[in-house]
Design a protein around this motif. Structure first.
Motif, PDB file in Angstrom:
ATOM      1  N   PHE A   1       3.623   9.804  -5.377  1.00  0.00           N
ATOM      2  CA  PHE A   1       3.082   8.597  -4.748  1.00  0.00           C
ATOM      3  C   PHE A   1       3.469   8.581  -3.273  1.00  0.00           C
ATOM      4  CE2 PHE A   1       1.630   6.643  -8.597  1.00  0.00           C
ATOM      5  CZ  PHE A   1       2.503   7.078  -9.574  1.00  0.00           C
ATOM      6  N   VAL A   2       2.503   8.273  -2.407  1.00  0.00           N
ATOM      7  CA  VAL A   2       2.752   8.309  -0.975  1.00  0.00           C
ATOM      8  C   VAL A   2       2.376   6.988  -0.330  1.00  0.00           C
ATOM      9  CG1 VAL A   2       2.513  10.802  -0.796  1.00  0.00           C
ATOM     10  CG2 VAL A   2       0.487   9.355  -0.531  1.00  0.00           C
ATOM     11  N   ILE A   3       3.019   6.720   0.800  1.00  0.00           N
ATOM     12  CA  ILE A   3       2.858   5.435   1.472  1.00  0.00           C
ATOM     13  C   ILE A   3       1.437   5.233   1.968  1.00  0.00           C
ATOM     14  CG2 ILE A   3       3.639   6.353   3.698  1.00  0.00           C
ATOM     15  CD1 ILE A   3       4.997   3.626   4.188  1.00  0.00           C
TER      16      ILE A   3
ATOM     17  N   ILE B   1       3.277  -0.663   0.775  1.00  0.00           N
ATOM     18  CA  ILE B   1       3.966  -1.795   0.164  1.00  0.00           C
ATOM     19  C   ILE B   1       4.581  -2.644   1.257  1.00  0.00           C
ATOM     20  CG2 ILE B   1       6.029  -2.430  -1.177  1.00  0.00           C
ATOM     21  CD1 ILE B   1       5.413  -0.038  -2.999  1.00  0.00           C
ATOM     22  N   SER B   2       4.473  -3.952   1.109  1.00  0.00           N
ATOM     23  CA  SER B   2       5.200  -4.854   2.000  1.00  0.00           C
ATOM     24  C   SER B   2       6.184  -5.672   1.186  1.00  0.00           C
ATOM     25  CB  SER B   2       4.237  -5.777   2.755  1.00  0.00           C
ATOM     26  OG  SER B   2       3.780  -6.816   1.908  1.00  0.00           O
ATOM     27  N   ARG B   3       7.277  -6.058   1.838  1.00  0.00           N
ATOM     28  CA  ARG B   3       8.301  -6.891   1.193  1.00  0.00           C
ATOM     29  C   ARG B   3       8.855  -7.817   2.270  1.00  0.00           C
ATOM     30  NH1 ARG B   3      12.523  -6.984  -2.777  1.00  0.00           N
ATOM     31  NH2 ARG B   3      12.656  -9.248  -2.977  1.00  0.00           N
TER      32      ARG B   3
ATOM     33  N   LEU C   1       1.350  -4.726  -2.934  1.00  0.00           N
ATOM     34  CA  LEU C   1       1.017  -3.311  -3.091  1.00  0.00           C
ATOM     35  C   LEU C   1      -0.459  -3.170  -2.765  1.00  0.00           C
ATOM     36  CD1 LEU C   1       1.615  -0.365  -4.295  1.00  0.00           C
ATOM     37  CD2 LEU C   1       0.663  -1.294  -6.427  1.00  0.00           C
ATOM     38  N   THR C   2      -0.788  -2.255  -1.868  1.00  0.00           N
ATOM     39  CA  THR C   2      -2.183  -1.965  -1.567  1.00  0.00           C
ATOM     40  C   THR C   2      -2.563  -0.618  -2.165  1.00  0.00           C
ATOM     41  OG1 THR C   2      -2.127  -3.263   0.484  1.00  0.00           O
ATOM     42  CG2 THR C   2      -3.874  -1.623   0.281  1.00  0.00           C
TER      43      THR C   2
END
Lengths: 114, 115
Positions: free
Chosen positions: B61-63, B68-70, B78-79
């Protein structure tokens, strides 16, 4: 690769019987073990966790852990049709660098027949 | 345990588009997790999201594909970017909490179908 193995089933038991669900794991150093129940179309629900060797009972559910054999099981006594679901075994593994992650087995489908 | 909600609950999207999934928790939590459950399969961890730091992605899994934002201790997104039919899955967020160590509790999930 840290692994969690479960019989996929389906496991079919009559109402009122004991259902026995089994799970083995690959990392001898694992310390935390979990059972989730997942109804069709729903998200997993935590039903039991166990950290020490032996048995842990909660109502009709008993989790059993044998670290020497790398084996964890879930017993459901007096099985009810409402227990029909997929049961997921999950183990907390050290994935390296003190990073721990929860790894799931593929789940066992349990059907309780009235 | 914490109460977790996700939006949307389900969506049907076209190939090549992106979808952002929201996860809201009713209490402050340090760690939030995003999982994928493909049809008939078990759960696979996508990434771990800590507030104030970059998400940690699992192998495979790659960005760029799953940003992902937090922004705070109760919320994460999660997009799923540039979607293909292989992205059709249930996406679940979870948080740690409870009586013992490392128990995770899951949100209701987002069922994504890519056509």
């Amino acid at each position: 690769q840290k692994e969690v193995e479960q019989n996929s089933g389906p496991l079919s038991v009559p109402e009122g019987a004991i259902a026995s669900l089994n799970c083995t794991y690959s990392d001898r150093g694992s310390q935390s073990f979990f059972w989730y129940r997942q109804y069709s179309g729903k998200s997993p629900e935590l039903i039991m966790f166990i950290y020490s060797n032996g048995d842990k009972e909660d109502g009709r559910f008993t989790a059993q852990l044998n670290k020497a054999s790398q084996y964890v099981s879930l017993l459901i006594r007096d099985s009810q049709p409402s227990d029909s679901a997929t049961y997921l075994c999950a183990v907390y593994f050290d994935s390296g660098g003190s990073n721990y992650k929860l790894t799931f087995g593929k789940g066992t489908l349990l059907t309780v027949n009235p | 345990s914490a109460v977790i909600s996700q939006k949307p609950s389900r969506d049907i999207c076209q190939r090549g588009t992106s979808l952002t999934i929201q996860c809201q928790v009713d209490s402050q939590v340090t760690m939030m997790f995003w999982y994928r459950q493909q049809p008939g399969q078990s759960l696979t961890l996508i990434a771990t999201a800590n507030q104030g730091s970059e998400a940690t992605y699992e192998s495979g899994f790659v960005i760029d594909k799953f940003p992902i934002s937090r922004p705070n201790l109760t919320f994460s997104t999660l997009t799923v970017s540039n979607m293909s039919p292989e992205d059709s899955s249930i996406y679940l967020c979870s948080v740690e909490g409870g009586q013992g160590l490392y128990e995770q509790y899951f949100g209701p999930g987002t069922r994504l179908t890519v056509t």
